[in-house]
Design a protein around this motif. Structure first.
Motif, mmCIF file in Angstrom:
data_model
loop_
_atom_site.group_PDB
_atom_site.id
_atom_site.type_symbol
_atom_site.label_atom_id
_atom_site.label_comp_id
_atom_site.label_asym_id
_atom_site.label_seq_id
_atom_site.Cartn_x
_atom_site.Cartn_y
_atom_site.Cartn_z
ATOM 1 N N PRO A 248 -2.081 -16.681 6.339
ATOM 2 C CA PRO A 248 -0.857 -15.938 6.656
ATOM 3 C C PRO A 248 -0.631 -14.833 5.626
ATOM 4 N N SER A 249 -0.415 -13.599 6.095
ATOM 5 C CA SER A 249 -0.399 -12.448 5.186
ATOM 6 C C SER A 249 0.588 -11.387 5.651
ATOM 7 N N ILE A 250 0.998 -10.549 4.697
ATOM 8 C CA ILE A 250 1.711 -9.318 5.019
ATOM 9 C C ILE A 250 1.165 -8.202 4.130
ATOM 10 N N THR A 251 1.203 -7.001 4.666
ATOM 11 C CA THR A 251 0.890 -5.794 3.899
ATOM 12 C C THR A 251 1.982 -4.786 4.197
ATOM 13 N N ARG A 252 2.725 -4.445 3.196
ATOM 14 C CA ARG A 252 3.817 -3.493 3.400
ATOM 15 C C ARG A 252 3.366 -2.102 2.991
ATOM 16 N N ALA A 253 3.623 -1.120 3.848
ATOM 17 C CA ALA A 253 3.432 0.284 3.473
ATOM 18 C C ALA A 253 4.683 0.727 2.723
ATOM 19 N N SER A 254 4.488 1.272 1.537
ATOM 20 C CA SER A 254 5.624 1.547 0.656
ATOM 21 C C SER A 254 5.667 3.008 0.236
ATOM 22 N N ARG A 255 6.841 3.585 0.332
ATOM 23 C CA ARG A 255 7.047 4.954 -0.132
ATOM 24 C C ARG A 255 7.264 4.940 -1.636
ATOM 25 N N TRP A 256 6.379 5.630 -2.354
ATOM 26 C CA TRP A 256 6.495 5.712 -3.815
ATOM 27 C C TRP A 256 7.197 7.008 -4.184
ATOM 28 N N GLU A 257 8.241 6.910 -4.977
ATOM 29 C CA GLU A 257 8.976 8.093 -5.396
ATOM 30 C C GLU A 257 8.981 8.174 -6.914
ATOM 31 N N LYS A 258 8.667 9.346 -7.430
ATOM 32 C CA LYS A 258 8.661 9.557 -8.871
ATOM 33 C C LYS A 258 10.088 9.721 -9.372
ATOM 34 N N LYS A 259 10.433 8.949 -10.383
ATOM 35 C CA LYS A 259 11.790 9.014 -10.941
ATOM 36 C C LYS A 259 11.725 9.327 -12.431
ATOM 37 N N HIS B 295 0.850 -1.195 0.000
ATOM 38 C CA HIS B 295 0.000 0.000 0.000
ATOM 39 C C HIS B 295 0.882 1.241 0.000
ATOM 40 N N PRO B 296 0.583 2.219 -0.861
ATOM 41 C CA PRO B 296 1.378 3.459 -0.866
ATOM 42 C C PRO B 296 1.279 4.186 0.469
#
Length: 346
Positions: free
Chosen positions: A335-346, A161-162
């Protein structure tokens, strides 16, 4: 080693993945109305040799799908079945402010990468499932899919998830909402029974109770939301007869969650009793109850190991996520994971 295959796949498909995400962003669709996104993603996955099932489990709207890629010698009793989650519904009026177009992109990207690993490495056997879960925004799409056994054959589920920071185990809260009406009791005068006093007293009791809140306990509320375009005058005059409040309770653990629900009910009953009002308390039936997220520590550790190799940095003290999602419900079943992810524009 499978890392070179994964990196090669992601780079080669980067333009198409960006296009998928951009098109979904430009065509925002509300919960269970995501027909454009559904058709766009299923056409792409079908082209990429996935076995696609449209209208999977027949949810309302028919905007869900399941796409599978299976290795040559896959045996479900011996080899893992992994689900990567795609969301693609937008928020009312403001579109993809929650970044579900990016969740769809990341789910498709993961499916492609694992497909190529299975295709090019005969020693690796398994099945990758790209699972679409429409209606996350207050629709509880995953809850409906769970009720229809959509995850029954899944060994492990994951999504990203962003967010503003990278967080391997973001704090995701369970959530439920209720409508609370205080009514002027039959034959009672406005001097002896004042619904607005009851609504204010309820708010004050919750405010005082906040001093005992744990850090991940949340109670949100709105008192007397007037209908759109209604002038304040008639609305305020009606407060002598009844008031309407909307509250949401949120917490990680089921124990804490139910504790907050009970306290809210007790506070509402006390406010009605002390003001002589009639209480109408209803948890919102149209809203599925979201549970807190239980991250699988083993898989989170593996995810961290490989992601850090690619330069992902996890802050020592990331700001808590404190969001709510029906992925929490999935985590109690699979069994699950949800990662919070930093989105960076490149």
């Amino acid at each position: 080693l499978v890392e070179p295959t994964i990196i090669s796949t992601l780079f080669s498909y980067s333009p198409e993945l960006r296009s998928l995400s951009g098109n979904i962003y430009q065509h925002p669709e509300g919960k269970f109305e995501e027909r454009y996104a559904h058709d766009l993603l299923t056409a792409f996955l079908d082209k990429e040799d996935f076995k696609v099932q449209k209208d999977y489990k027949s949810l309302s709207g028919g905007t869900e799908f399941r796409a599978e890629y299976t290795s040559a010698e896959y045996d479900p009793s011996l080899h893992p079945t992994i689900a990567v989650i795609c969301e693609y519904d937008a928020l009312p009026e403001i579109g993809h402010a929650c970044g579900h177009n990016l969740i769809a992109e990341s789910g498709i990207a993961t499916g492609l990468a694992v497909r190529d690993v299975l295709k090019n490495n005969p020693e690796v056997q398994g099945q990758i499932v790209v699972m679409s879960t429409p209606g996350e925004e207050d629709g509880g799409g995953k809850c409906y899919l769970l009720a229809r056994s959509a995850f029954a054959d899944i060994d492990f589920a994951m999504m990203v998830h962003p967010f503003a920071n990278n967080d391997l185990k973001p704090v995701i809260l369970g959530a439920d909402a209720c409508n609370i009406h205080f009514h002027n009791s039959d034959n009672a005068s406005s001097l002896t029974c004042r619904p607005m006093d009851a609504a204010v007293q309820l708010y004050q009791q919750i405010a005082l109770f906040r001093s005992k809140f744990q850090v991940d306990w949340k109670v949100h509320g709105v008192v007397n939301p007037l209908p759109e375009k209604e002038s304040p005058g008639p609305g305020l005059m009606s407060l002598e007869k009844s008031t309407h409040s909307w509250y949401m309770v949120r917490a990680v653990s089921q124990k804490d969650f139910h504790h907050l629900q009970r306290k809210l009910e007790e506070f509402a009953e006390a406010a009605a009793t002390s003001t002589g009002c009639r209480l109408d308390f209803q948890w919102v039936e149209e809203m599925e109850v979201y549970t807190g997220m239980v991250h699988n520590s083993t898989m989170a550790k593996v995810y961290r190991e490989y992601s850090e190799k690619e330069g992902v940095v996890y802050p020592d003290s990331a700001k808590p996520f404190y969001g709510s999602t029906d992925m929490g419900n999935v985590s109690l079943a699979v069994p699950s994971i949800t990662r919070a992810s930093r989105w960076e524009k490149k």
